[in-house]
Design a protein around this motif. Structure first.
Motif, short mmCIF file in Angstrom:
data_model
loop_
_atom_site.label_atom_id
_atom_site.label_comp_id
_atom_site.label_asym_id
_atom_site.label_seq_id
_atom_site.Cartn_x
_atom_site.Cartn_y
_atom_site.Cartn_z
N ARG A 7 0.74 -1.06 0.10
CA ARG A 7 0.02 -0.09 0.04
C ARG A 7 0.88 1.26 0.00
O ARG A 7 2.01 1.16 0.47
CB ARG A 7 -0.85 0.00 1.15
CG ARG A 7 -1.92 -1.16 1.24
CD ARG A 7 -2.81 -1.13 2.43
NE ARG A 7 -1.96 -1.66 3.48
CZ ARG A 7 -2.41 -1.69 5.00
NH1 ARG A 7 -3.55 -0.97 5.15
NH2 ARG A 7 -1.72 -2.15 5.64
N GLY A 8 0.44 2.23 -0.53
CA GLY A 8 0.91 3.86 -0.40
C GLY A 8 1.46 4.21 -1.76
O GLY A 8 2.16 5.30 -1.67
N GLU A 11 -0.43 7.59 -2.71
CA GLU A 11 0.03 8.57 -1.78
C GLU A 11 1.30 9.31 -1.98
O GLU A 11 1.53 10.55 -2.35
CB GLU A 11 -0.17 8.30 -0.49
CG GLU A 11 -1.47 7.92 0.11
CD GLU A 11 -2.00 6.64 -0.41
OE1 GLU A 11 -1.44 5.93 -1.07
OE2 GLU A 11 -3.15 6.25 0.18
N LEU A 12 2.25 8.11 -2.35
CA LEU A 12 3.72 8.66 -2.67
C LEU A 12 3.77 9.47 -3.97
O LEU A 12 4.31 10.42 -4.24
CB LEU A 12 4.66 7.48 -2.80
CG LEU A 12 5.93 7.71 -3.16
CD1 LEU A 12 6.59 8.76 -2.26
CD2 LEU A 12 6.69 6.35 -3.35
N ALA A 15 2.32 13.02 -3.60
CA ALA A 15 3.44 13.80 -2.95
C ALA A 15 4.52 14.01 -3.95
O ALA A 15 5.20 15.28 -3.51
CB ALA A 15 3.89 13.18 -1.42
N GLN A 25 7.76 15.26 3.37
CA GLN A 25 6.69 14.42 3.43
C GLN A 25 6.67 13.32 2.44
O GLN A 25 6.42 12.17 2.37
CB GLN A 25 5.54 15.51 3.13
CG GLN A 25 4.20 14.71 3.25
CD GLN A 25 3.13 15.79 3.09
OE1 GLN A 25 3.08 16.90 3.74
NE2 GLN A 25 1.81 15.30 2.91
N ALA A 26 7.00 13.53 1.38
CA ALA A 26 7.45 12.53 0.24
C ALA A 26 8.14 11.44 0.69
O ALA A 26 7.67 10.22 0.43
CB ALA A 26 7.82 13.15 -0.76
N ARG A 28 8.68 10.53 3.90
CA ARG A 28 7.98 9.80 4.78
C ARG A 28 7.32 8.76 4.26
O ARG A 28 7.01 7.75 4.76
CB ARG A 28 7.33 10.65 5.87
CG ARG A 28 8.03 11.69 6.58
CD ARG A 28 7.44 12.14 7.68
NE ARG A 28 8.12 13.23 8.30
CZ ARG A 28 8.26 14.61 8.10
NH1 ARG A 28 7.32 14.88 7.03
NH2 ARG A 28 9.05 15.49 8.64
N ARG A 29 6.44 9.12 3.07
CA ARG A 29 5.53 8.26 2.38
C ARG A 29 6.29 7.11 1.93
O ARG A 29 5.86 5.86 1.83
CB ARG A 29 4.87 8.93 1.31
CG ARG A 29 3.72 9.81 1.97
CD ARG A 29 2.84 10.46 0.73
NE ARG A 29 1.97 11.50 1.34
CZ ARG A 29 0.64 11.25 2.23
NH1 ARG A 29 0.28 9.96 2.38
NH2 ARG A 29 -0.02 12.12 2.53
N CYS A 30 7.56 7.26 1.33
CA CYS A 30 8.55 6.39 0.81
C CYS A 30 8.84 5.29 2.00
O CYS A 30 8.92 4.10 1.91
CB CYS A 30 9.59 6.94 0.11
SG CYS A 30 10.81 5.84 -0.56
N ILE A 32 7.14 4.56 4.65
CA ILE A 32 6.28 3.79 4.87
C ILE A 32 5.95 2.79 3.90
O ILE A 32 5.44 1.43 4.22
CB ILE A 32 4.86 4.63 5.28
CG1 ILE A 32 4.81 5.48 6.51
CG2 ILE A 32 3.46 3.63 5.26
CD1 ILE A 32 3.80 6.53 6.54
N LEU A 33 6.09 2.99 2.72
CA LEU A 33 5.79 2.17 1.68
C LEU A 33 6.77 1.02 1.69
O LEU A 33 6.72 -0.24 1.50
CB LEU A 33 5.90 2.82 0.18
CG LEU A 33 5.56 1.89 -1.00
CD1 LEU A 33 4.83 2.82 -2.00
CD2 LEU A 33 6.92 1.06 -1.49
#
Length: 277
Positions: A7-8, A11-12, A15, A25-26, A28-30, A32-33
């Protein structure tokens, strides 16, 4: 969604493509992915870009940037003290130990993306950073002038000067790599696949991210002081230990260095020692 899907991605992608969204922020999404994908190297890369690289971490090549060597000089005379700031020097004018240690016209950038973005936003001139041992090298260079009979010439500091667009380029490189990472995953996914699987994430990460490095220097920019207000020049320092005194700077080394092309205003006063002949 299949159990193996990660997932994610959407969103990535959003961003990364929106320049108004902070790069942190981008990343951080990376991060989490990378957690969903159980991908250690991807998580480590994103974490280091966020929080900064340690002195023993291998730096990506885009974090080794061109930088000019410069000194500040006080020239004492009967008429008083004349100050010359930001006088450019060649790496060959450094003490021999500095050149042997790899100090030259490239600077490693260890700071996280938020610190780099703050430097760029606050600086209205070149960013200054002191290499490890800079204070000791300045003392050596001053002493060597005295030994050569040029009394009254004091080297007060040795530093790098980095053009602000070069630091902006580091940030752009990171965002571009994130965009490439997303593109690589999209290229592997069939039209009816909504989320990538771990294998696709791994393949995309290998294509997009260069986490290997060349020479690893312990020099870092101090993000707490690397800023400038009201038209000042951003400065930075390191707290690395200084080297022991060594032979004079005018001894030559066979090491070849990259010549920097960053243009800064030249000093109006010519210091005899440093003036090119």
């Amino acid at each position: 969604m299949q159990p193996e899907d990660v997932r994610g991605l959407e969103e990535l992608e959003a961003a990364v493509l929106d320049d108004t969204i902070p790069l942190a922020q981008a990343l951080r999404r990376c991060l989490i992915l990378g957690g969903y994908a159980h991908h250690q190297e991807l998580r480590e890369w994103a974490q280091r870009e966020l929080t900064g690289y340690g002195p023993n971490d291998a730096l990506p090549v885009y974090r080794q940037v061109p930088a000019a060597l410069a000194v500040n000089v006080n020239r004492h005379s009967l008429g008083g003290i004349t100050q010359v700031n930001g006088h450019r020097i060649s790496h060959q004018q450094l003490p021999e130990a500095a050149r042997n240690a790899g100090l030259g016209e490239k600077m490693p950038v260890h700071e996280g993306v938020r610190a780099l973005a703050a430097m760029v936003s606050r600086s209205q001139g070149p960013i200054l950073a002191s290499p490890p041992g800079a204070a000791e090298y300045a003392l050596l260079m001053s002493q060597q002038q005295t030994d050569l009979g040029m009394t009254g010439t004091e080297i007060t500091s040795l530093h790098w000067e980095v053009a602000t667009p070069i630091i902006e380029g580091v940030l752009d490189q990171i965002r571009t790599r994130l965009a490439q990472f997303v593109a690589e995953m999209r290229a592997q996914m069939p039209a009816d696949q909504q989320n990538p699987n771990p294998a696709q994430v791994d393949k995309a990460a290998k294509h997009a991210f260069d986490i290997k490095a060349g020479s690893n220097s312990p020099v870092t920019i101090n993000a707490n002081t690397a800023s400038a207000d009201r038209g000042g020049t951003a400065t930075a320092n390191t707290n690395e230990p200084a080297p022991a005194p060594v032979q004079p700077w005018f001894h030559r080394s066979s090491v070849l260095w990259t010549i920097l092309g960053v243009v800064v205003a030249a000093a109006a006063v010519v210091v005899p020692l440093l003036a090119a002949k």
